[in-house]
Design a protein around this motif. Structure first.
Motif, PDB file in Angstrom:
ATOM      1  N   ALA A   1       0.807  -1.272  -0.043  1.00 52.01           N
ATOM      2  CA  ALA A   1      -0.028  -0.034   0.112  1.00 52.01           C
ATOM      3  C   ALA A   1       0.995   1.125   0.078  1.00 52.01           C
TER       4      ALA A   1
ATOM      5  N   ARG B   1       0.801   4.281  -2.778  1.00 50.20           N
ATOM      6  CA  ARG B   1       0.548   5.777  -2.487  1.00 50.20           C
ATOM      7  C   ARG B   1       1.752   6.442  -2.791  1.00 50.20           C
TER       8      ARG B   1
ATOM      9  N   GLU C   1      -7.471   6.968  -6.628  1.00 54.77           N
ATOM     10  CA  GLU C   1      -8.297   6.164  -5.625  1.00 54.77           C
ATOM     11  C   GLU C   1      -7.884   4.730  -5.917  1.00 54.77           C
TER      12      GLU C   1
ATOM     13  N   THR D   1      -4.964   1.984  -2.563  1.00 55.51           N
ATOM     14  CA  THR D   1      -5.483   1.701  -1.104  1.00 55.51           C
ATOM     15  C   THR D   1      -5.137   0.201  -0.585  1.00 55.51           C
ATOM     16  N   GLU D   2      -5.479  -0.111   0.602  1.00 55.49           N
ATOM     17  CA  GLU D   2      -4.870  -1.267   1.379  1.00 55.49           C
ATOM     18  C   GLU D   2      -5.490  -2.426   0.463  1.00 55.49           C
ATOM     19  N   ASP D   3      -6.795  -2.247  -0.052  1.00 53.05           N
ATOM     20  CA  ASP D   3      -7.654  -3.254  -0.732  1.00 53.05           C
ATOM     21  C   ASP D   3      -6.744  -3.694  -2.126  1.00 53.05           C
TER      22      ASP D   3
END
Lengths: 212, 212
Positions: B139, B143, B154, B157-159
């Motif tokens: 992640a 980022r 968008e 993300t961690e997902d």
């Protein structure tokens, strides 16, 4: 009672004993003797059905795959109207995740089988058998979606289909390790589907926009 | 020779015996007695190091995770110049795939461990231990890529990080089942990365465009 019925009833009993063992502590550590004891029959009787642990594991795997196939079909049939390809894919993916006790045991038996199949060519042939069909089914849905303008055509590939299968398998592993729960895994897969089906920055084929 | 050296040398020997067994037929079916025989020591001597099969498997898993960590670090350090976040991610992913014999054994021992951990809370705690760290590492790279304009924000993300981890794990399984080879799995992951890092329809952070 005709002999065939006896035979089928006995197979059913053994199958349920296997299932109870798989739920409680897995089949990898279970011997044929354990299974016979759980089913309340003699070892000799059990060996009438399975000559080896590999045969037993194969039986359990086929049984579980059949149940998984049924579960996926039921989910697809439960979709209202004429489902979009994306809805069909989502039904398949959610049917493959360990979202309840039965699918959880299914994933565990599959994993036990996998660790043996990796070392044994005969078992491996069976284990990998269903994958190309599943990949084709997924790829067909992707192509159908592209034809409907719900998916950029360059994403309607066998690779994207295989990535989906790999993804649901990998996420399932972490559900069983309690890293996150099945619902969270499904949310992540939904996120992936949403991005896959994005056409010119807009969502396509989603349940809201979908239907026949 | 000081006692400590003896001890370390013996651990090393056992570790290599474990590795040979894991390569040939897996650790799941191997008893402590088998490992002792393979290492050329008595069972009593082996039990000085491992009191149970779970302890042995835990040792093997930690050893293999350490090797995997080293392999990933080496791949990152081998990248020329100052690598882009995408290059770092790709190095991690390719380090996790079974592309050679050692990483292949690593994945197999991990799978054997997993099938036990799913039924045992203590083992499970260890097995899932590294996942949040790995997810955070991934992640962070996403980022960093978003900050550099190489990834739509968008998607940082961690997902997305967890999807990448799940994907490489799932694809690895099928490499070991000979559904496709490691190179093919890497190509599929590259396809996913390419789509993830697409900014306004153009590739970003790829090796060609990358560098410091």
């Amino acid at each position: 009672m005709p002999k065939k019925v006896d035979h089928e009833a006995r197979r059913q009993e053994i199958s349920e004993a296997l299932w109870r063992l798989a739920s409680a502590r897995g089949l990898e550590g279970a011997s044929l003797r354990d299974v016979a004891a759980e089913a309340g029959i003699s070892l000799g009787r059990l060996q009438h059905y399975f000559r080896s642990k590999d045969e037993m594991l194969l039986f359990a795997l086929r049984h579980i795959n059949r149940l998984a196939g049924d579960r996926i079909r039921e989910r697809i049939e439960a979709l209202p109207g004429e489902p979009t390809p994306r809805e069909v894919l989502r039904a398949c993916l959610s049917g493959m995740l360990p979202l309840d006790e039965r699918s959880r045991v299914g994933v565990l038996v599959g994993a036990a089988y996998f660790t043996r199949a990796a070392y044994d060519e005969t078992l491996r042939a069976e284990a990998k058998n269903g994958i190309p069909q599943l990949r084709t089914l997924f790829a067909d849905q992707l192509r159908r979606a592209a034809e409907r303008g719900e998916l950029p055509p360059e994403r309607a590939t066998e690779d994207e289909a295989m990535l989906l299968i790999g993804m649901v398998d990998g996420l399932s592993t972490y559900v069983l390790l309690d890293v996150y729960d099945g619902r969270t895994a499904l949310r992540m897969l939904d996120g992936h589907l949403a991005r896959l089906f994005e056409v010119n920055g807009a969502a396509a084929g989603a349940p809201v926009a979908g239907g026949g």
